[in-house]
Design a protein around this motif. Structure first.
Motif, PDB file in Angstrom:
ATOM      1  N   VAL A   1       0.771  -1.343  -0.005  1.00 48.94           N
ATOM      2  CA  VAL A   1       0.061   0.114   0.052  1.00 48.94           C
ATOM      3  C   VAL A   1       0.960   1.090   0.151  1.00 48.94           C
ATOM      4  O   VAL A   1       0.473   2.056  -0.674  1.00 48.94           O
TER       5      VAL A   1
ATOM      6  N   LEU B   1       4.195   4.408  13.570  1.00 47.55           N
ATOM      7  CA  LEU B   1       3.585   4.300  12.407  1.00 47.55           C
ATOM      8  C   LEU B   1       4.191   5.325  11.350  1.00 47.55           C
ATOM      9  O   LEU B   1       4.128   4.728  10.220  1.00 47.55           O
TER      10      LEU B   1
ATOM     11  N   PRO C   1       1.604  -2.027   8.556  1.00 48.22           N
ATOM     12  CA  PRO C   1       0.423  -1.191   8.100  1.00 48.22           C
ATOM     13  C   PRO C   1       0.406   0.269   8.592  1.00 48.22           C
ATOM     14  O   PRO C   1       1.036   0.378   9.919  1.00 48.22           O
ATOM     15  N   GLY C   2       0.123   1.183   8.086  1.00 48.97           N
ATOM     16  CA  GLY C   2       0.312   2.613   8.549  1.00 48.97           C
ATOM     17  C   GLY C   2       0.769   3.631   7.500  1.00 48.97           C
ATOM     18  O   GLY C   2       0.203   3.336   6.371  1.00 48.97           O
TER      19      GLY C   2
ATOM     20  N   VAL D   1      -1.704   8.127   8.535  1.00 53.15           N
ATOM     21  CA  VAL D   1      -2.214   7.644   9.932  1.00 53.15           C
ATOM     22  C   VAL D   1      -1.432   8.226  11.009  1.00 53.15           C
ATOM     23  O   VAL D   1      -1.936   8.493  12.149  1.00 53.15           O
TER      24      VAL D   1
ATOM     25  N   VAL E   1      -2.057  11.810  11.741  1.00 53.56           N
ATOM     26  CA  VAL E   1      -3.271  12.104  12.702  1.00 53.56           C
ATOM     27  C   VAL E   1      -3.282  11.715  13.991  1.00 53.56           C
ATOM     28  O   VAL E   1      -3.775  12.417  14.875  1.00 53.56           O
ATOM     29  N   VAL E   2      -2.452  10.658  14.363  1.00 56.35           N
ATOM     30  CA  VAL E   2      -2.159  10.121  15.867  1.00 56.35           C
ATOM     31  C   VAL E   2      -1.383  11.515  16.389  1.00 56.35           C
ATOM     32  O   VAL E   2      -1.620  11.559  17.578  1.00 56.35           O
TER      33      VAL E   2
ATOM     34  N   LEU F   1      -3.457  14.076  17.354  1.00 54.65           N
ATOM     35  CA  LEU F   1      -4.350  14.004  18.482  1.00 54.65           C
ATOM     36  C   LEU F   1      -3.878  14.468  19.821  1.00 54.65           C
ATOM     37  O   LEU F   1      -4.819  14.678  20.825  1.00 54.65           O
TER      38      LEU F   1
ATOM     39  N   MET G   1      -3.836  19.180  10.913  1.00 53.24           N
ATOM     40  CA  MET G   1      -4.745  18.789  11.744  1.00 53.24           C
ATOM     41  C   MET G   1      -5.041  19.649  12.935  1.00 53.24           C
ATOM     42  O   MET G   1      -6.064  20.117  13.363  1.00 53.24           O
TER      43      MET G   1
ATOM     44  N   ILE H   1      -6.010  22.933  12.170  1.00 50.73           N
ATOM     45  CA  ILE H   1      -7.657  23.037  11.736  1.00 50.73           C
ATOM     46  C   ILE H   1      -8.391  23.191  13.103  1.00 50.73           C
ATOM     47  O   ILE H   1      -9.179  23.816  13.344  1.00 50.73           O
ATOM     48  N   PHE H   2      -8.067  22.055  13.872  1.00 49.94           N
ATOM     49  CA  PHE H   2      -8.758  21.918  15.155  1.00 49.94           C
ATOM     50  C   PHE H   2      -8.997  23.274  15.838  1.00 49.94           C
ATOM     51  O   PHE H   2      -9.846  23.788  16.539  1.00 49.94           O
TER      52      PHE H   2
ATOM     53  N   PRO I   1      -5.588  -4.403   7.218  1.00 57.37           N
ATOM     54  CA  PRO I   1      -5.133  -3.929   8.165  1.00 57.37           C
ATOM     55  C   PRO I   1      -4.686  -2.267   8.008  1.00 57.37           C
ATOM     56  O   PRO I   1      -4.779  -1.653   8.914  1.00 57.37           O
ATOM     57  N   SER I   2      -4.405  -1.871   6.867  1.00 58.96           N
ATOM     58  CA  SER I   2      -4.179  -0.454   6.909  1.00 58.96           C
ATOM     59  C   SER I   2      -5.532   0.314   6.638  1.00 58.96           C
ATOM     60  O   SER I   2      -5.374   1.350   7.287  1.00 58.96           O
TER      61      SER I   2
ATOM     62  N   LEU J   1      -6.503   0.645  10.361  1.00 54.45           N
ATOM     63  CA  LEU J   1      -5.803   1.517  11.129  1.00 54.45           C
ATOM     64  C   LEU J   1      -6.115   3.131  10.801  1.00 54.45           C
ATOM     65  O   LEU J   1      -6.550   3.791  11.779  1.00 54.45           O
ATOM     66  N   ALA J   2      -6.601   3.184   9.612  1.00 57.91           N
ATOM     67  CA  ALA J   2      -7.099   4.579   9.131  1.00 57.91           C
ATOM     68  C   ALA J   2      -8.474   4.877   9.655  1.00 57.91           C
ATOM     69  O   ALA J   2      -8.800   6.112  10.317  1.00 57.91           O
TER      70      ALA J   2
ATOM     71  N   VAL K   1      -8.268   5.544  13.684  1.00 56.79           N
ATOM     72  CA  VAL K   1      -7.790   6.548  14.118  1.00 56.79           C
ATOM     73  C   VAL K   1      -8.695   7.867  13.753  1.00 56.79           C
ATOM     74  O   VAL K   1      -8.994   8.605  14.647  1.00 56.79           O
TER      75      VAL K   1
ATOM     76  N   LEU L   1     -10.467  11.460  15.509  1.00 56.56           N
ATOM     77  CA  LEU L   1     -10.460  12.866  15.040  1.00 56.56           C
ATOM     78  C   LEU L   1     -12.070  13.387  15.011  1.00 56.56           C
ATOM     79  O   LEU L   1     -12.360  14.409  15.310  1.00 56.56           O
TER      80      LEU L   1
ATOM     81  N   PHE M   1     -14.161  16.375  16.779  1.00 58.40           N
ATOM     82  CA  PHE M   1     -14.748  17.667  16.062  1.00 58.40           C
ATOM     83  C   PHE M   1     -16.384  17.793  16.232  1.00 58.40           C
ATOM     84  O   PHE M   1     -16.809  18.842  16.417  1.00 58.40           O
TER      85      PHE M   1
END
Lengths: 238, 80
Positions: free
Chosen positions: A58, A122, A130-131, A135, A138-139, A142, A227, A230-231, B50-51, B54-55, B58, B63, B67
């Protein structure tokens, strides 16, 4: 007569939904049949590891074969955060919130290092597991969001300064394009890492895959800063 | 065995989605959204993606909920 008219209106809406469902079912059935005849996915699965050096297929598609699309996604986030920061006035209004118990404050001490380690993992291992950059970013984003909700916006902006977030996001966009030009210097196309003359390394090691690791780190930092910005822009208001 | 678990999870997914749309209380609708996301994460892991899992975990559970909570906070401030 009126009752029949109302019943007809209800049936009309329901039959529209059912017709749409049947149409979508038919289309997806056809697409599923088409996808089994495609040869491009066979090429990615059989030769992706040798050509890009990344085990996670991916990530190899996102950051090597189709990395120009990733540049477009990064531009979308940059534009959104820039317009939000421009439109929202800077006057601060405190959130009218609840007072949290000591359990929440004590949980924050445990969860913030966990989020930081998970996000960094990640991002750095995006080409092996995966990751990936989005992602992981975004973590990482947070952490200021949780701080803003739990304490207040002043504390969150004291820990993570808005100017530094803006600087990180702009640097991320610029470095992405500079790394793309690096592909031209080494004798290939824009944003090429597997096709250029870079050393790919052994697949499976941490430092391998050419430009993919650098692109992951840059996208992660940029998405995280964007992110959070934006928040914090949305939480301020009139 | 894994097929039975998958079908049970899909039924719960539909139930949570209907609850999320048709409930009157706004706050319980928002809290149902991460439950929907968590069930979807388990389904993605069973289907070996799995990808995407994860997205989904999260973005949906972390998120989007944040919001929406902020949006509810802002709109209640105007009603007072």
């Amino acid at each position: 007569m009126i009752r029949i008219n109302e019943m007809f209106k209800k049936l009309y809406k329901i039959s529209l939904v059912v017709l749409l469902a049947i149409f979508l079912l038919y289309v997806f059935n056809e697409i599923h049949d088409l996808a089994s005849k495609s040869y491009l996915s066979e090429h990615y699965i059989s030769k992706g590891v040798q050509e890009t050096g990344a085990i996670n297929l991916v990530t190899s598609v996102l950051y090597d074969y189709r990395s120009f699309d990733t540049l477009g996604e990064a531009t979308v986030i940059l534009t959104a955060s820039a317009i939000l920061a421009f439109l929202v006035p800077l006057r601060k209004v405190a959130m009218h919130g609840t007072k949290f118990l000591i359990i929440v404050h004590q949980t924050m001490i445990f969860i913030v290092p966990y989020l930081a380690v998970l996000g960094s993992y990640l991002i750095l291992f995006g080409h092996l597991n995966p990751g990936g950059g989005f992602v992981g970013g975004v973590v990482l984003a947070l952490i200021p969001i949780v701080m803003t909700i739990t304490y207040c916006i002043e504390f969150s902006e004291y820990k993570f300064k808005p100017n530094i977030k803006t600087l990180l996001e702009d640097l991320g966009s610029i470095c992405f394009i500079i790394l793309g030009l690096f592909g031209i210097v080494t004798g290939s196309n824009f944003l090429a890492s597997g096709q250029s003359n870079l050393g790919l390394g052994n697949p499976g090691e941490l430092i391998s895959g050419g430009l993919i690791l650098c692109l992951n780190i840059i996208i992660g930092i940029k998405v995280g800063a964007g992110m959070a910005k934006i928040f914090n822009s949305l939480i301020k208001g009139e | 065995m894994i097929d039975i678990i998958l079908y049970i999870l899909i039924i719960f997914l539909a139930l949570t989605a209907f609850f999320m749309v048709f409930t009157k209380d706004m706050l319980s609708s928002i809290i149902a959204l991460p439950i929907f996301g968590s069930i979807l994460v388990v389904i993605f892991v069973i289907l070996q993606a799995p990808s995407a899992a994860l997205a989904e975990a999260v973005i949906t559970a972390g998120l989007t909920t944040g919001f929406f909570v902020i949006t509810i906070n802002k709109t209640e401030m105007q009603n007072d």
